[in-house]
Design an enzyme around this catalytic site. Sequence first.
Site, PDB file in Angstrom:
ATOM      1  N   GLN A   1      43.919  32.790  31.324  1.00  0.00           N
ATOM      2  CA  GLN A   1      44.010  34.094  30.715  1.00  0.00           C
ATOM      3  C   GLN A   1      44.283  33.742  29.302  1.00  0.00           C
ATOM      4  OE1 GLN A   1      46.767  36.730  32.748  1.00  0.00           O
ATOM      5  NE2 GLN A   1      47.251  37.674  30.773  1.00  0.00           N
TER       6      GLN A   1
ATOM      7  N   GLU B   1      49.348  42.235  38.190  1.00  0.00           N
ATOM      8  CA  GLU B   1      50.170  41.073  37.756  1.00  0.00           C
ATOM      9  C   GLU B   1      51.184  40.642  38.846  1.00  0.00           C
ATOM     10  OE1 GLU B   1      51.225  38.294  34.016  1.00  0.00           O
ATOM     11  OE2 GLU B   1      51.525  40.562  33.853  1.00  0.00           O
TER      12      GLU B   1
END
Length: 380
Positions: free
Chosen positions: A123, A241
């Site tokens: 990420q 998340e």
Amino acid sequence: MDFELTVREIEFQEEFASWLRENMPDEVPPPGPERVRFLREWQRRLHGGRWVGLNYPREFGGREAGIVEMMLFYEELARQRAPDIIGLANVRMLGQVLLSFGTEEQKNRFIPPLLAADELWCQGFSEPDAGSDLAALRTRGEISGDEIVVTGHKVWTTLAHVADWCFALVRTGSPEDRHRGLTFVLIPMNAPGITVCPLRQITGDSDFNEVHFDNVRVPLGNVVGEVGSGWPVAGALLGHERGSTFFGTQIKWRRTLDDLYALCVRHGTGELEVARLRLRLDAMRYTALRALSASARGARPGPENSVLKVLRGRFEQEIYKTGAMLQGWAGGLAREATDSVDSARWQFGFMQSRMSTLAAGTTEIQYNILAEKVLKLPKG
């Protein structure tokens, strides 16, 4: 929320428990390339049984599972001490974003190898001057014909040293545009111009990295959503998340508390602190169940997730702090020391848990969210 499992949920739990017993791999290798290969193969095996991406559509190998089944899945993984799923975070986040915002070509190209761990992802969000304030990022994405040319610097990038791809947020507008000038793009990590620099942690490990992009050319077809419209894509991604994975984590923590209690008995002190930690863990579980119940009703995420994030970070630090302090002088020994207690498990955990209040949204950011959403305090 009704805590009684349905017949379907019980059958799901029993099927997965049976599959795990028959397919559990050998002991996980120590950190290094061999562990990465081992964990990729473990995820492939799970994917072959359709146990990765449970809530994905069936055409992508999922089971269209509900949120309770997801909770049962993570609990069973932890209960049977199964190895980690190396690509789990991005199965939860990136895959869901591709299903919502990606083109059909992007879904068909990227989702199958994501689920099977044939391709690992990292990420590219945080930057040296844009961690908590993501809208302040400076990495540029210049449009050049049918390509986007990326130049900049990302940091705290987990798995970048082994990843095949990076999903990144880059600035294609002016800095004054803030959220409106950001673009979400998929970047191959073998592209010319990418340099990965591992960051050594206080534990001695290097799970995080700096990633430098120097005029990295990426096809515009790798942009998810529209150019300049990456902020809602990133927001949706971060919404995935945290979630039902906590229910597996809390089972691991209960075992850790059992070990901590045994350490207290050996040293003749500390039992009351373990009792306090058990009560805090129960409170976190019920907070997680409230969030789960709201999600099952289709409600938008509330403040429970921020409360849970604050509690989790402090809880993990307290567990290992207690274990290290109980050892007295031995609490300062490293894993390599011959006199270390439990192979220095507690002091290693103490050092590693420093990131618990920083990663995935700092404690200070969670306080801000709670101040605005719960206390209705003004910004600024």
